[in-house]
Design an enzyme around this catalytic site. Sequence first.
Site, PDB file in Angstrom:
ATOM      1  N   TYR A  83      -1.415  -0.438  10.519  1.00  0.00           N
ATOM      2  CA  TYR A  83      -1.594  -1.181   9.253  1.00  0.00           C
ATOM      3  C   TYR A  83      -0.451  -0.817   7.927  1.00  0.00           C
ATOM      4  CZ  TYR A  83      -3.765  -1.202   4.290  1.00  0.00           C
ATOM      5  OH  TYR A  83      -3.767  -1.313   2.923  1.00  0.00           O
ATOM      6  N   SER A  97       1.000  -1.122   0.047  1.00  0.00           N
ATOM      7  CA  SER A  97       0.212   0.135  -0.038  1.00  0.00           C
ATOM      8  C   SER A  97       0.964   1.215  -0.042  1.00  0.00           C
ATOM      9  CB  SER A  97      -0.902  -0.047   1.249  1.00  0.00           C
ATOM     10  OG  SER A  97      -1.465   1.286   1.427  1.00  0.00           O
TER      11      SER A  97
HETATM   12  P1  NAP Z   1     -11.954  -5.236  -0.697  1.00  0.00           P
HETATM   13  O1  NAP Z   1     -12.470  -4.738  -1.602  1.00  0.00           O
HETATM   14  O2  NAP Z   1     -12.798  -5.202   0.834  1.00  0.00           O
HETATM   15  O3  NAP Z   1     -11.939  -7.033  -0.712  1.00  0.00           O
HETATM   16  C1  NAP Z   1     -11.420  -7.866   0.350  1.00  0.00           C
HETATM   17  C2  NAP Z   1     -11.309  -9.065  -0.338  1.00  0.00           C
HETATM   18  O4  NAP Z   1     -10.525  -9.880   0.929  1.00  0.00           O
HETATM   19  C3  NAP Z   1     -12.686  -9.957  -0.140  1.00  0.00           C
HETATM   20  O5  NAP Z   1     -12.832 -10.600  -1.312  1.00  0.00           O
HETATM   21  C4  NAP Z   1     -12.786 -10.490   1.373  1.00  0.00           C
HETATM   22  O6  NAP Z   1     -13.659 -11.544   1.042  1.00  0.00           O
HETATM   23  C5  NAP Z   1     -11.364 -10.975   1.380  1.00  0.00           C
HETATM   24  N1  NAP Z   1     -10.656 -11.212   2.812  1.00  0.00           N
HETATM   25  C6  NAP Z   1     -10.837 -10.232   3.641  1.00  0.00           C
HETATM   26  N2  NAP Z   1     -10.205 -10.901   4.815  1.00  0.00           N
HETATM   27  C7  NAP Z   1      -9.931 -12.080   4.309  1.00  0.00           C
HETATM   28  C8  NAP Z   1      -8.790 -13.032   5.037  1.00  0.00           C
HETATM   29  N3  NAP Z   1      -8.484 -12.894   6.328  1.00  0.00           N
HETATM   30  N4  NAP Z   1      -8.544 -14.223   4.446  1.00  0.00           N
HETATM   31  C9  NAP Z   1      -8.707 -14.229   3.070  1.00  0.00           C
HETATM   32  N5  NAP Z   1      -9.713 -13.285   2.410  1.00  0.00           N
HETATM   33  C10 NAP Z   1     -10.041 -12.183   3.019  1.00  0.00           C
HETATM   34  O7  NAP Z   1     -10.560  -4.851  -0.289  1.00  0.00           O
HETATM   35  P2  NAP Z   1      -9.307  -3.994  -1.635  1.00  0.00           P
HETATM   36  O8  NAP Z   1      -9.369  -2.932  -1.393  1.00  0.00           O
HETATM   37  O9  NAP Z   1      -9.464  -4.883  -2.666  1.00  0.00           O
HETATM   38  O10 NAP Z   1      -7.927  -4.687  -0.635  1.00  0.00           O
HETATM   39  C11 NAP Z   1      -7.208  -5.705  -1.095  1.00  0.00           C
HETATM   40  C12 NAP Z   1      -5.699  -5.672  -0.821  1.00  0.00           C
HETATM   41  O11 NAP Z   1      -5.310  -4.159  -1.485  1.00  0.00           O
HETATM   42  C13 NAP Z   1      -5.289  -5.217   0.733  1.00  0.00           C
HETATM   43  O12 NAP Z   1      -4.125  -6.104   0.768  1.00  0.00           O
HETATM   44  C14 NAP Z   1      -5.132  -4.054   1.005  1.00  0.00           C
HETATM   45  O13 NAP Z   1      -4.573  -3.658   2.270  1.00  0.00           O
HETATM   46  C15 NAP Z   1      -4.546  -3.379  -0.423  1.00  0.00           C
HETATM   47  N6  NAP Z   1      -4.828  -2.042  -0.427  1.00  0.00           N
HETATM   48  C16 NAP Z   1      -6.099  -1.237  -0.805  1.00  0.00           C
HETATM   49  C17 NAP Z   1      -6.303  -0.118  -0.984  1.00  0.00           C
HETATM   50  C18 NAP Z   1      -7.613   0.659  -1.210  1.00  0.00           C
HETATM   51  O14 NAP Z   1      -7.669   1.778  -1.327  1.00  0.00           O
HETATM   52  N7  NAP Z   1      -8.650  -0.237  -1.360  1.00  0.00           N
HETATM   53  C19 NAP Z   1      -5.238   0.725  -1.009  1.00  0.00           C
HETATM   54  C20 NAP Z   1      -3.943   0.162  -0.719  1.00  0.00           C
HETATM   55  C21 NAP Z   1      -3.684  -1.218  -0.687  1.00  0.00           C
HETATM   56  P3  NAP Z   1     -14.359 -12.369   2.212  1.00  0.00           P
HETATM   57  O15 NAP Z   1     -15.263 -11.262   3.086  1.00  0.00           O
HETATM   58  O16 NAP Z   1     -15.394 -13.540   1.622  1.00  0.00           O
HETATM   59  O17 NAP Z   1     -13.476 -13.037   2.998  1.00  0.00           O
END
Ligand code: NAP
Length: 255
Positions: free
Chosen positions: A160, A147
């Site tokens: 985080y 991130s």
């Molecule tokens: P998201 O849209 O909320 O999706 C999260 C996904 O992870 C869902 O499919 C969820 O499904 C699954 N999940 C959650 N906890 C889990 C666990 N313990 N084990 C397995 N699966 C799990 O999140 P996102 O924004 O795409 O984030 C994905 C990655 O991008 C993360 O590493 C986050 O730190 C990184 N990131 C995101 C952003 C942002 O702005 N969105 C920015 C920087 C980095 P279930 O509920 O079925 O488990």
Amino acid sequence: MEKTKIEKRFQGKVAIVTASTQGIGFGIAERLGLEGASVVVSSRKQKNVDEAVEKLREKGIEVLGLACHVSNAQHRKNLIDKAVEKYGKIDVIVSNAAANPSVDSILETQESVLDKLWEINVKASILLLKDAAPHLTKGSSVVFISSIAGYHPQVGMAMYGVTKTALLGLTKALAAEMAPNTRVNCVAPGFVPTHFADFITKDKATRNRIEEQTLLNRLGTTNDMAAATAFLASDDASYITGETLVVAGGMPSRL
Ligand code: NAP
């Protein structure tokens, strides 16, 4: 996503993407699948897995879906075992799962929360790779999802952010350890309006403030993250290992 613009860099390849039933993980799985990979999608809830599998199959993607909470050892082993049982090998692993359970300052964060952050955001990635290592092909590729907060651990997501900083170090260390057969790289996304980032991006004023911090005056998309991840995982990046690609519209990161 327009199929016509997409190359087929992953034909015959097998890709595992964790936490891939929505958001960035789903976007990555879809991109790798549209480029020809057999993809293994997973997340904690079977219902979400089933829905993701259906959506990907509708697009003609070969997909296996499994429930896997990344901090559960049995789930991780099952994920790898079933992927290998079905497809015989692993070419790409994208470690995407993360938690951000608290907005407390670091010194106010409960020990159990510190443990959870380390366990899901860092340790689970290492343990998954331990299980996967014997099955990784020559020329395989690992991509961690870090991130922008790994470079600037902002208030409200500081601890985080520190776990995401750890992934930058893990990328360097494992690139050396897993060379020359496996490349290890990392993507550091900026802000993407997913469920995970709702608490930031849903608020209009905060969203505007973040957009202004970018040079491109917009938030990122899951497609932006998928394109960068697919590049690093593909043979187009065959001389790149141990690197982190910041995909944040020019938000301040590092020189
Ligand atoms: P998201 O849209 O909320 O999706 C999260 C996904 O992870 C869902 O499919 C969820 O499904 C699954 N999940 C959650 N906890 C889990 C666990 N313990 N084990 C397995 N699966 C799990 O999140 P996102 O924004 O795409 O984030 C994905 C990655 O991008 C993360 O590493 C986050 O730190 C990184 N990131 C995101 C952003 C942002 O702005 N969105 C920015 C920087 C980095 P279930 O509920 O079925 O488990």
